[in-house]
Write a protein that holds these residues in place. Sequence first.
Motif, PDB file in Angstrom:
ATOM      1  N   VAL A  28       0.839  -1.204   0.000  1.00 26.59           N
ATOM      2  CA  VAL A  28       0.000   0.000   0.000  1.00 26.59           C
ATOM      3  C   VAL A  28       0.875   1.255   0.000  1.00 26.59           C
ATOM      4  O   VAL A  28       0.550   2.248  -0.648  1.00 26.59           O
ATOM      5  CB  VAL A  28      -0.974  -0.005   1.197  1.00 26.59           C
ATOM      6  CG1 VAL A  28      -1.737   1.303   1.295  1.00 26.59           C
ATOM      7  CG2 VAL A  28      -1.945  -1.178   1.082  1.00 26.59           C
ATOM      8  N   GLY A  29       2.011   1.194   0.678  1.00 27.96           N
ATOM      9  CA  GLY A  29       2.950   2.319   0.676  1.00 27.96           C
ATOM     10  C   GLY A  29       3.492   2.602  -0.715  1.00 27.96           C
ATOM     11  O   GLY A  29       3.679   3.756  -1.103  1.00 27.96           O
ATOM     12  N   ILE A  30       3.744   1.538  -1.481  1.00 27.29           N
ATOM     13  CA  ILE A  30       4.219   1.688  -2.857  1.00 27.29           C
ATOM     14  C   ILE A  30       3.145   2.383  -3.694  1.00 27.29           C
ATOM     15  O   ILE A  30       3.428   3.356  -4.401  1.00 27.29           O
ATOM     16  CB  ILE A  30       4.587   0.325  -3.463  1.00 27.29           C
ATOM     17  CG1 ILE A  30       5.800  -0.273  -2.740  1.00 27.29           C
ATOM     18  CG2 ILE A  30       4.863   0.455  -4.964  1.00 27.29           C
ATOM     19  CD1 ILE A  30       6.060  -1.736  -3.057  1.00 27.29           C
ATOM     20  N   ALA A  31       1.924   1.892  -3.607  1.00 26.05           N
ATOM     21  CA  ALA A  31       0.817   2.482  -4.366  1.00 26.05           C
ATOM     22  C   ALA A  31       0.604   3.941  -3.978  1.00 26.05           C
ATOM     23  O   ALA A  31       0.422   4.805  -4.851  1.00 26.05           O
ATOM     24  CB  ALA A  31      -0.455   1.677  -4.152  1.00 26.05           C
ATOM     25  N   ASP A  32       0.635   4.226  -2.684  1.00 29.10           N
ATOM     26  CA  ASP A  32       0.449   5.600  -2.211  1.00 29.10           C
ATOM     27  C   ASP A  32       1.547   6.519  -2.726  1.00 29.10           C
ATOM     28  O   ASP A  32       1.281   7.658  -3.135  1.00 29.10           O
ATOM     29  CB  ASP A  32       0.420   5.646  -0.679  1.00 29.10           C
ATOM     30  CG  ASP A  32      -0.839   5.060  -0.084  1.00 29.10           C
ATOM     31  OD1 ASP A  32      -1.811   4.794  -0.841  1.00 29.10           O
ATOM     32  OD2 ASP A  32      -0.854   4.841   1.151  1.00 29.10           O
ATOM     33  N   ARG A  33       2.785   6.029  -2.709  1.00 30.61           N
ATOM     34  CA  ARG A  33       3.922   6.850  -3.157  1.00 30.61           C
ATOM     35  C   ARG A  33       3.810   7.150  -4.659  1.00 30.61           C
ATOM     36  O   ARG A  33       4.053   8.286  -5.083  1.00 30.61           O
ATOM     37  CB  ARG A  33       5.235   6.133  -2.836  1.00 30.61           C
ATOM     38  CG  ARG A  33       6.466   6.903  -3.227  1.00 30.61           C
ATOM     39  CD  ARG A  33       6.660   8.129  -2.355  1.00 30.61           C
ATOM     40  NE  ARG A  33       7.861   8.819  -2.799  1.00 30.61           N
ATOM     41  CZ  ARG A  33       8.052  10.110  -2.684  1.00 30.61           C
ATOM     42  NH1 ARG A  33       7.153  10.861  -2.090  1.00 30.61           N
ATOM     43  NH2 ARG A  33       9.144  10.667  -3.119  1.00 30.61           N
ATOM     44  N   ILE A  34       3.439   6.150  -5.448  1.00 29.70           N
ATOM     45  CA  ILE A  34       3.278   6.363  -6.889  1.00 29.70           C
ATOM     46  C   ILE A  34       2.184   7.400  -7.145  1.00 29.70           C
ATOM     47  O   ILE A  34       2.354   8.317  -7.952  1.00 29.70           O
ATOM     48  CB  ILE A  34       2.992   5.036  -7.619  1.00 29.70           C
ATOM     49  CG1 ILE A  34       4.249   4.146  -7.598  1.00 29.70           C
ATOM     50  CG2 ILE A  34       2.518   5.290  -9.046  1.00 29.70           C
ATOM     51  CD1 ILE A  34       4.019   2.728  -8.072  1.00 29.70           C
ATOM     52  N   GLU A  35       1.075   7.274  -6.443  1.00 29.51           N
ATOM     53  CA  GLU A  35      -0.011   8.242  -6.604  1.00 29.51           C
ATOM     54  C   GLU A  35       0.439   9.642  -6.184  1.00 29.51           C
ATOM     55  O   GLU A  35       0.142  10.633  -6.851  1.00 29.51           O
ATOM     56  CB  GLU A  35      -1.228   7.814  -5.782  1.00 29.51           C
ATOM     57  CG  GLU A  35      -2.423   8.707  -5.980  1.00 29.51           C
ATOM     58  CD  GLU A  35      -3.669   8.232  -5.258  1.00 29.51           C
ATOM     59  OE1 GLU A  35      -4.668   8.984  -5.274  1.00 29.51           O
ATOM     60  OE2 GLU A  35      -3.672   7.127  -4.688  1.00 29.51           O
ATOM     61  N   GLN A  36       1.188   9.720  -5.083  1.00 28.37           N
ATOM     62  CA  GLN A  36       1.661  11.010  -4.579  1.00 28.37           C
ATOM     63  C   GLN A  36       2.628  11.670  -5.562  1.00 28.37           C
ATOM     64  O   GLN A  36       2.465  12.838  -5.919  1.00 28.37           O
ATOM     65  CB  GLN A  36       2.351  10.815  -3.228  1.00 28.37           C
ATOM     66  CG  GLN A  36       2.977  12.073  -2.672  1.00 28.37           C
ATOM     67  CD  GLN A  36       3.861  11.798  -1.468  1.00 28.37           C
ATOM     68  OE1 GLN A  36       4.427  10.721  -1.327  1.00 28.37           O
ATOM     69  NE2 GLN A  36       3.979  12.775  -0.599  1.00 28.37           N
ATOM     70  N   VAL A  37       3.626  10.924  -6.023  1.00 25.38           N
ATOM     71  CA  VAL A  37       4.643  11.483  -6.910  1.00 25.38           C
ATOM     72  C   VAL A  37       4.053  11.890  -8.254  1.00 25.38           C
ATOM     73  O   VAL A  37       4.455  12.904  -8.830  1.00 25.38           O
ATOM     74  CB  VAL A  37       5.815  10.484  -7.090  1.00 25.38           C
ATOM     75  CG1 VAL A  37       6.769  10.930  -8.180  1.00 25.38           C
ATOM     76  CG2 VAL A  37       6.557  10.300  -5.771  1.00 25.38           C
ATOM     77  N   THR A  38       3.082  11.128  -8.748  1.00 25.11           N
ATOM     78  CA  THR A  38       2.470  11.451 -10.042  1.00 25.11           C
ATOM     79  C   THR A  38       1.288  12.411  -9.895  1.00 25.11           C
ATOM     80  O   THR A  38       0.575  12.669 -10.869  1.00 25.11           O
ATOM     81  CB  THR A  38       2.010  10.176 -10.784  1.00 25.11           C
ATOM     82  OG1 THR A  38       0.964   9.541 -10.058  1.00 25.11           O
ATOM     83  CG2 THR A  38       3.171   9.223 -11.003  1.00 25.11           C
ATOM     84  N   ARG A  39       1.091  12.910  -8.687  1.00 23.16           N
ATOM     85  CA  ARG A  39       0.003  13.856  -8.398  1.00 23.16           C
ATOM     86  C   ARG A  39      -1.351  13.307  -8.836  1.00 23.16           C
ATOM     87  O   ARG A  39      -2.165  14.007  -9.420  1.00 23.16           O
ATOM     88  CB  ARG A  39       0.289  15.203  -9.032  1.00 23.16           C
ATOM     89  CG  ARG A  39       1.492  15.898  -8.435  1.00 23.16           C
ATOM     90  CD  ARG A  39       1.668  17.281  -8.995  1.00 23.16           C
ATOM     91  NE  ARG A  39       2.718  17.983  -8.285  1.00 23.16           N
ATOM     92  CZ  ARG A  39       3.938  18.186  -8.782  1.00 23.16           C
ATOM     93  NH1 ARG A  39       4.252  17.750  -9.987  1.00 23.16           N
ATOM     94  NH2 ARG A  39       4.832  18.838  -8.078  1.00 23.16           N
TER      95      ARG A  39
END
Length: 110
Positions: A28-39
């Motif tokens: 879930v941390g990976i998914a959250d980080r990808i969403e965060q970085v790609t806005r």
Amino acid sequence: MAKTTGLLQGTLDLLILRTLELRPLHGVGIADRIEQVTRGVFVVGPGSLFPALQRLAEQGWIDGEWGELETGRRAKFYVLTAAGRAQLAKEKRTWRKVHTAVNQVLAEET
């Protein structure tokens, strides 16, 4: 709310490997980080994420170990392996070529 975009085949692997290059994370941390970085452009659901993590582990590019979250809940934390670092370097080179080629097509005057 941000509009989501489908990932090109293979792009998810690149995003996961790059995310894990920075530090170990749980799914879930990976998914959250990808969403965060790609806005919010890329929102990775569990139906895409966990098969990709399994595939990357089978390739030997990531390794997972069970650990504990701050909440006390157990989660599998993934880390990039040496083979994963080499694959990431290869994927980055390929992505740069694709990026350049697509930009050339988009810039072409008719």
